[in-house]
Scaffold this motif. Structure first.
Motif, short mmCIF file in Angstrom:
data_model
loop_
_atom_site.label_atom_id
_atom_site.label_comp_id
_atom_site.label_asym_id
_atom_site.label_seq_id
_atom_site.Cartn_x
_atom_site.Cartn_y
_atom_site.Cartn_z
N PHE A 35 0.67 -0.97 0.00
CA PHE A 35 0.04 -0.07 0.06
C PHE A 35 0.88 1.19 0.02
O PHE A 35 2.09 1.15 0.63
CB PHE A 35 -0.88 0.18 1.09
CG PHE A 35 -2.05 -1.19 1.41
CD1 PHE A 35 -2.95 -1.05 0.35
CD2 PHE A 35 -1.49 -2.31 1.78
CE1 PHE A 35 -3.95 -2.16 0.24
CE2 PHE A 35 -2.72 -3.44 1.79
CZ PHE A 35 -3.67 -3.25 1.09
N PHE A 36 0.51 2.29 -0.64
CA PHE A 36 0.95 3.53 -0.73
C PHE A 36 0.69 4.31 0.63
O PHE A 36 -0.56 4.57 0.99
CB PHE A 36 0.47 4.28 -1.98
CG PHE A 36 1.25 5.65 -1.93
CD1 PHE A 36 2.59 5.83 -2.30
CD2 PHE A 36 0.53 6.80 -1.73
CE1 PHE A 36 2.96 7.20 -2.51
CE2 PHE A 36 0.99 8.05 -1.32
CZ PHE A 36 2.30 8.19 -1.92
N VAL A 37 1.65 4.84 1.34
CA VAL A 37 1.48 5.84 2.62
C VAL A 37 2.04 6.99 2.47
O VAL A 37 3.32 7.23 2.03
CB VAL A 37 1.89 4.92 3.61
CG1 VAL A 37 1.68 5.61 5.10
CG2 VAL A 37 1.17 3.75 3.80
N SER A 38 1.54 8.18 2.77
CA SER A 38 2.12 9.15 2.85
C SER A 38 2.60 9.44 4.22
O SER A 38 2.36 9.08 5.24
CB SER A 38 1.18 10.63 2.43
OG SER A 38 0.30 10.61 3.65
N PRO A 39 3.89 10.49 4.38
CA PRO A 39 4.31 10.78 5.66
C PRO A 39 3.27 11.14 6.74
O PRO A 39 3.33 10.73 7.92
CB PRO A 39 5.45 11.97 5.45
CG PRO A 39 5.83 11.65 4.19
CD PRO A 39 4.73 11.19 3.37
N SER A 40 2.07 11.96 6.33
CA SER A 40 0.99 12.55 7.20
C SER A 40 0.27 11.41 7.69
O SER A 40 -0.02 11.27 8.90
CB SER A 40 0.22 13.24 6.56
OG SER A 40 0.79 14.57 6.09
N THR A 78 9.01 13.75 2.90
CA THR A 78 8.07 14.90 3.40
C THR A 78 6.99 15.16 2.13
O THR A 78 6.89 14.86 0.98
CB THR A 78 8.56 16.36 3.55
OG1 THR A 78 7.55 17.14 3.98
CG2 THR A 78 9.18 17.05 2.23
N ASP A 79 5.75 15.26 2.73
CA ASP A 79 4.56 15.55 1.83
C ASP A 79 4.10 17.02 2.27
O ASP A 79 3.04 17.49 1.65
CB ASP A 79 3.37 14.77 2.20
CG ASP A 79 2.68 14.42 3.67
OD1 ASP A 79 3.32 15.29 4.30
OD2 ASP A 79 2.00 13.96 3.55
N GLY A 80 4.76 17.89 2.92
CA GLY A 80 4.71 19.21 3.38
C GLY A 80 4.01 19.59 4.59
O GLY A 80 4.11 20.37 5.14
N ARG A 81 3.39 18.52 5.25
CA ARG A 81 2.71 18.52 6.56
C ARG A 81 3.36 17.53 7.61
O ARG A 81 3.61 18.10 8.55
CB ARG A 81 1.20 18.07 6.29
CG ARG A 81 0.36 18.82 5.54
CD ARG A 81 -1.02 18.19 5.55
NE ARG A 81 -1.03 17.41 4.25
CZ ARG A 81 -1.91 16.60 4.00
NH1 ARG A 81 -3.12 16.62 4.67
NH2 ARG A 81 -1.78 15.77 3.08
N ALA A 82 4.19 16.56 7.16
CA ALA A 82 5.02 15.81 8.04
C ALA A 82 6.32 15.24 7.17
O ALA A 82 6.29 15.14 5.90
CB ALA A 82 3.96 14.51 8.43
N SER A 83 7.06 14.76 7.93
CA SER A 83 8.44 14.10 7.51
C SER A 83 8.83 12.97 8.01
O SER A 83 8.63 12.79 9.43
CB SER A 83 9.55 15.27 7.50
OG SER A 83 9.32 16.61 6.90
#
Length: 151
Positions: A35-40, A78-83
């Motif tokens: 699954f694809f997950v963002s840092p946020s 980072t996704d701009g909100r979390a790293s």
């Protein structure tokens, strides 16, 4: 009467075999899906920490560090909100650079960092996962409104 029971037995055996084959295929599929997950999503604890998954985002500028062994690389996604800090041992793709998109495949370690066993560099907009594209669009919009610039 016996032919009827024999036919029913063959039908039941066929249905059971098909069900077993489907169970094996679904189990193998589930074990290999990433699954694809963002840092946020990681920082908000939406994802299970024991699973392997793909972490996507931008390589934070100024975060790329190479260890003395020349093979281990550390960077921040980072996704701009979390790293999330990432550690990777191996050769990086040619298109990998700070500020560009990246998808790293691996798992979280005990300290909240991400240990990648594969790193893919994003080289074209058409390969961007929809979740990452949405997050990057939000970051660009918030950056433009805070700086007062529009493209």
């Amino acid at each position: 009467m016996k032919a009827r029971h024999r036919r029913f037995g063959f039908i039941a055996l066929g249905v059971a075999s098909a069900g077993l084959a489907c169970a094996f295929v679904l189990n193998a599929f589930r074990a290999n899906v990433m699954f694809f997950v963002s840092p946020s999503q990681i920082t908000s604890h939406e994802e299970t920490r024991s699973q392997r998954f793909r972490l996507g985002g931008l390589v934070e500028r100024g975060s790329l560090r190479r260890d003395a062994d020349g093979c281990t690389v550390r960077f921040v996604v980072t996704d701009g909100r979390a790293s999330i800090p990432v550690t990777y041992s191996g050769a990086l793709p040619d298109l990998f650079r700070e500020g560009s998109g990246v998808v790293a495949q691996g798992a979280l370690d005990g300290d909240g960092g991400f240990h990648a066993d594969e790193v893919l560099a994003k080289h074209d907009e058409k390969y961007t996962p929809p979740q990452l594209e949405r997050a990057l669009r939000e970051v660009r919009a918030s950056t433009e409104t805070s700086t007062g610039t529009r493209r």
